[in-house]
Design an enzyme around this catalytic site. Structure first.
Site, PDB file in Angstrom:
ATOM      1  N   HIS A 106      33.640  34.601  29.581  1.00  0.00           N
ATOM      2  CA  HIS A 106      34.393  34.410  27.997  1.00  0.00           C
ATOM      3  C   HIS A 106      35.645  35.241  27.714  1.00  0.00           C
ATOM      4  CE1 HIS A 106      34.284  32.593  24.349  1.00  0.00           C
ATOM      5  NE2 HIS A 106      33.195  33.460  23.558  1.00  0.00           N
TER       6      HIS A 106
ATOM      7  N   ASP B  35      43.086  32.518  28.283  1.00  0.00           N
ATOM      8  CA  ASP B  35      43.225  33.981  28.710  1.00  0.00           C
ATOM      9  C   ASP B  35      44.340  34.199  29.624  1.00  0.00           C
ATOM     10  OD1 ASP B  35      41.284  34.868  26.861  1.00  0.00           O
ATOM     11  OD2 ASP B  35      39.494  33.674  28.057  1.00  0.00           O
TER      12      ASP B  35
ATOM     13  N   HIS C 180      37.573  25.710  32.409  1.00  0.00           N
ATOM     14  CA  HIS C 180      36.746  25.649  31.086  1.00  0.00           C
ATOM     15  C   HIS C 180      35.699  24.641  31.037  1.00  0.00           C
ATOM     16  CE1 HIS C 180      36.544  25.284  26.747  1.00  0.00           C
ATOM     17  NE2 HIS C 180      37.166  26.608  26.629  1.00  0.00           N
TER      18      HIS C 180
ATOM     19  N   ARG D  61      46.671  26.540  23.507  1.00  0.00           N
ATOM     20  CA  ARG D  61      46.457  28.009  23.263  1.00  0.00           C
ATOM     21  C   ARG D  61      47.357  28.639  24.358  1.00  0.00           C
ATOM     22  NH1 ARG D  61      40.449  29.313  22.434  1.00  0.00           N
ATOM     23  NH2 ARG D  61      40.386  28.261  24.472  1.00  0.00           N
TER      24      ARG D  61
ATOM     25  N   SER E  14      30.598  32.842  21.728  1.00  0.00           N
ATOM     26  CA  SER E  14      30.750  33.780  20.563  1.00  0.00           C
ATOM     27  C   SER E  14      30.373  33.152  19.435  1.00  0.00           C
ATOM     28  CB  SER E  14      32.016  34.271  20.639  1.00  0.00           C
ATOM     29  OG  SER E  14      33.013  33.588  20.670  1.00  0.00           O
TER      30      SER E  14
HETATM   31  N1  CMX Z   1      37.669  29.892  39.940  1.00  0.00           N
HETATM   32  C1  CMX Z   1      36.844  29.735  40.574  1.00  0.00           C
HETATM   33  N2  CMX Z   1      35.774  28.736  40.545  1.00  0.00           N
HETATM   34  C2  CMX Z   1      35.800  28.191  39.408  1.00  0.00           C
HETATM   35  C3  CMX Z   1      36.453  28.323  38.411  1.00  0.00           C
HETATM   36  C4  CMX Z   1      37.506  29.182  38.637  1.00  0.00           C
HETATM   37  N3  CMX Z   1      38.545  29.534  37.676  1.00  0.00           N
HETATM   38  N4  CMX Z   1      36.036  27.549  37.474  1.00  0.00           N
HETATM   39  C5  CMX Z   1      35.054  26.943  37.868  1.00  0.00           C
HETATM   40  N5  CMX Z   1      34.862  27.360  38.940  1.00  0.00           N
HETATM   41  C6  CMX Z   1      33.774  27.114  39.613  1.00  0.00           C
HETATM   42  C7  CMX Z   1      32.212  27.391  38.987  1.00  0.00           C
HETATM   43  O1  CMX Z   1      31.912  28.685  39.190  1.00  0.00           O
HETATM   44  C8  CMX Z   1      31.136  26.608  39.470  1.00  0.00           C
HETATM   45  O2  CMX Z   1      30.938  26.824  40.944  1.00  0.00           O
HETATM   46  P1  CMX Z   1      29.282  26.833  41.464  1.00  0.00           P
HETATM   47  O3  CMX Z   1      29.207  25.356  41.584  1.00  0.00           O
HETATM   48  O4  CMX Z   1      29.503  27.299  42.896  1.00  0.00           O
HETATM   49  O5  CMX Z   1      28.529  27.545  40.592  1.00  0.00           O
HETATM   50  C9  CMX Z   1      32.058  25.325  39.790  1.00  0.00           C
HETATM   51  O6  CMX Z   1      33.285  25.474  39.803  1.00  0.00           O
HETATM   52  C10 CMX Z   1      31.870  24.291  38.716  1.00  0.00           C
HETATM   53  O7  CMX Z   1      32.242  24.841  37.342  1.00  0.00           O
HETATM   54  P2  CMX Z   1      32.683  24.033  36.017  1.00  0.00           P
HETATM   55  O8  CMX Z   1      31.869  23.012  35.690  1.00  0.00           O
HETATM   56  O9  CMX Z   1      34.112  23.690  36.585  1.00  0.00           O
HETATM   57  O10 CMX Z   1      33.007  25.123  35.186  1.00  0.00           O
HETATM   58  P3  CMX Z   1      31.887  25.651  34.145  1.00  0.00           P
HETATM   59  O11 CMX Z   1      31.761  25.035  33.042  1.00  0.00           O
HETATM   60  O12 CMX Z   1      30.538  26.124  34.868  1.00  0.00           O
HETATM   61  O13 CMX Z   1      32.411  27.195  33.696  1.00  0.00           O
HETATM   62  C11 CMX Z   1      34.163  28.788  33.150  1.00  0.00           C
HETATM   63  C12 CMX Z   1      33.425  27.110  32.703  1.00  0.00           C
HETATM   64  C13 CMX Z   1      35.094  29.055  32.135  1.00  0.00           C
HETATM   65  C14 CMX Z   1      33.189  29.764  32.876  1.00  0.00           C
HETATM   66  C15 CMX Z   1      34.741  28.763  34.575  1.00  0.00           C
HETATM   67  O14 CMX Z   1      35.896  27.886  34.799  1.00  0.00           O
HETATM   68  C16 CMX Z   1      35.345  30.186  34.911  1.00  0.00           C
HETATM   69  O15 CMX Z   1      34.383  30.923  35.331  1.00  0.00           O
HETATM   70  N6  CMX Z   1      36.426  30.308  34.677  1.00  0.00           N
HETATM   71  C17 CMX Z   1      37.094  31.663  35.210  1.00  0.00           C
HETATM   72  C18 CMX Z   1      36.718  32.570  34.032  1.00  0.00           C
HETATM   73  C19 CMX Z   1      37.517  32.434  32.796  1.00  0.00           C
HETATM   74  O16 CMX Z   1      38.760  32.246  32.932  1.00  0.00           O
HETATM   75  N7  CMX Z   1      36.887  32.262  31.599  1.00  0.00           N
HETATM   76  C20 CMX Z   1      37.521  32.217  30.247  1.00  0.00           C
HETATM   77  C21 CMX Z   1      37.324  30.751  29.579  1.00  0.00           C
HETATM   78  C22 CMX Z   1      37.783  30.605  28.147  1.00  0.00           C
HETATM   79  C23 CMX Z   1      36.982  31.733  27.065  1.00  0.00           C
HETATM   80  O17 CMX Z   1      36.047  31.468  26.995  1.00  0.00           O
HETATM   81  O18 CMX Z   1      37.762  32.610  26.649  1.00  0.00           O
END
Ligand code: CMX
Length: 439
Positions: free
Chosen positions: A271, A373, A318, A327, A241
């Site tokens: 996000h 979140d 994250h 937070r 964002s």
């Molecule tokens: N549950 C399951 N799998 C997860 C995970 C979770 N909470 N967090 C990361 N992973 C997975 C990724 O999908 C990725 O899988 P692949 O290799 O199969 O594609 C792997 O672990 C490595 O990911 P990462 O490097 O740890 O995380 P990223 O930097 O790629 O992504 C984020 C970060 C936030 C998108 C991810 O942790 C996620 O999807 N979390 C759940 C959604 C969430 O809570 N989002 C809110 C974030 C805060 C905000 O912006 O508001």
């Protein structure tokens, strides 16, 4: 000119001089190397942006102008009889770099109250959408409808000097922030309360007035809103964002267009929409097991089932953070004071006890800890704000403070249009071959 604007201009002029010197004397210094993996995988960790309002440390979490969240809760002015920070104060801090006085904060509250009138065509635009439209879509469209009010767009059309950009962006920022709670509350009351709207109360602070227009005239909920709107405001510049707002603004799109871009990014489930997803995930667990307080063993199994189904556990992980998000902790502390017996809150705490070890055991999730979140939905449900598809709009209202303060800085510092270099895979393959041949 108002005194906050004068102060911002003086601080920004000093900073612009500093930056000019930095670029003149050290502009050729190399910050970091960029790997092929970083180019393919979301540009993680590449230092390529300047954002003055806040800085994220992967272990410690966010600091706003050097202040951590616990410090802000203590140092920023509070409402009368309250103990949570007023988001007006954080906005002042992000804009000027100084902790505001009570008087500074009251001045901003009054300015925003004066500017809060939303033109009728914005409500008419919202009304033209099916009521089933997701609140984040309604919100983004309403922000675009409000673009008719942009002083920057008008001034640019008439022809202004580059030196004046910041002035009009500042004016648009103040007006847009002032109007967002009214727009958000309108969407809420339209969608969930049969269109029975509540008029603003100009005597209240920005958060309490928002709570009032949503239909929650309760001291403790107003305190939650003050905390919520403070902690969701900014998370340095690279998140979707903030980056989208900054990127679109770099084309000199006005603050309304730029902020709308940020909001359509916030609406993604990885996000901001994660706050909606978290509470749905918890309620599905409660429903499936027929209990509001599942045991830790049941929660552990549900997490494993979620992962086995190829889904993410919302609220965990994250891109930058590697420890529990402060937070999350701030909301947990609020809940410990205000609603420690709430069963959904207790479930959030139990998930916190079991999820990190399970996520860590996958060996691929880089951050097994909760993000912002993971907690917010349980608190909102406690106070009766139960419509979870509205939750990201609350996040969006808060996010305006950080991304629009940053947009003022972008224009005051004269940042140019953003245009990083992209490559094709063919280019990368040739680059690898050439590097190997010369090695
Ligand atoms: N549950 C399951 N799998 C997860 C995970 C979770 N909470 N967090 C990361 N992973 C997975 C990724 O999908 C990725 O899988 P692949 O290799 O199969 O594609 C792997 O672990 C490595 O990911 P990462 O490097 O740890 O995380 P990223 O930097 O790629 O992504 C984020 C970060 C936030 C998108 C991810 O942790 C996620 O999807 N979390 C759940 C959604 C969430 O809570 N989002 C809110 C974030 C805060 C905000 O912006 O508001």
């Amino acid at each position: 000119m108002g005194y906050v604007k004068d102060k911002f201009k003086a601080v920004a002029d000093e900073q612009a001089k500093e930056i000019k010197n930095i670029i003149a004397e050290h502009g050729e210094m190399v910050l970091d190397k960029v790997t092929i993996a970083q180019a393919y995988q979301g540009m993680r960790g590449i230092p390529g942006l300047i954002t003055e309002t806040s800085l994220l440390d992967s272990n410690e979490g966010i600091r706003f102008r050097g202040y951590s969240i616990p410090e802000l809760r203590e140092k920023l002015p509070h409402a009368e009889g309250g103990s949570e920070p007023l988001p007006e104060g954080l906005f002042y801090l992000m804009l000027t770099g100084e902790v505001p006085t009570q008087e500074n904060v009251e001045h901003i509250s009054a300015t925003w109250a004066r500017r809060s009138h939303v033109p009728n065509h914005v409500f008419a635009t919202i009304e033209a959408l099916p009521v089933s439209t997701h609140p984040m879509t309604q919100f983004s469209i309403a922000v675009l409808a409000l673009q008719t009010e942009s002083k920057f767009a008008k001034a640019y059309e008439e022809g202004i000097s580059k030196k004046e950009y910041w002035d009009y962006v500042y004016e648009d920022t103040m007006t847009l922030i002032a109007r967002l709670p009214r727009i958000a509350a309108y969407i809420y009351r339209r969608k969930y309360k049969n269109g029975e709207h509540i008029q603003p109360d100009g005597m209240l602070d920005w958060s309490a007035n928002f709570a009032h227009m949503l239909g929650f005239d309760n001291h403790s909920f107003a305190e939650l809103m003050r905390l919520y709107l403070t902690i969701h405001s900014d998370h340095e510049g690279g998140n979707v964002s903030a980056h989208a707002t900054h990127l679109v603004g770099s084309a000199l799109s006005d603050p309304y267009l730029s902020f709308a871009a940020g909001m359509t990014g916030l609406a993604g489930p990885l996000h901001g929409l994660a706050n909606q997803e978290v509470i749905r995930w918890i309620e599905e667990l409660q429903e499936n097991l027929g209990t509001l307080e599942p045991s830790k063993e049941q929660i552990a199994q549900y997490i494993k089932d979620t992962l086995a189904a190829g889904k993410v556990v919302p609220g965990y992980g994250h891109a930058v953070l590697r420890k529990t998000d402060p937070r999350f902790t701030a909301q947990m502390e609020f809940a410990k004071t205000h609603c420690p017996e709430n069963p959904t809150v207790k479930t959030v705490w139990n998930v916190y006890e079991v999820a990190p070890a399970i996520l860590e055991s996958t060996g691929k999730i880089k951050n097994p800890w909760p993000n912002v979140d993971a907690h917010s939905g349980a608190l909102l449900k406690h106070y009766g704000l139960v419509e979870e598809d509205f939750y990201t709009v609350l996040f969006g209202v808060s996010r305006a403070l950080g991304v629009l303060a940053s947009l003022c800085w972008d224009r005051a510092l004269g940042f140019p249009i953003e245009r990083p270099k992209s490559m094709t895979t063919e280019w990368v393959q040739k680059f690898i071959a050439k590097s190997q041949a010369t090695a």
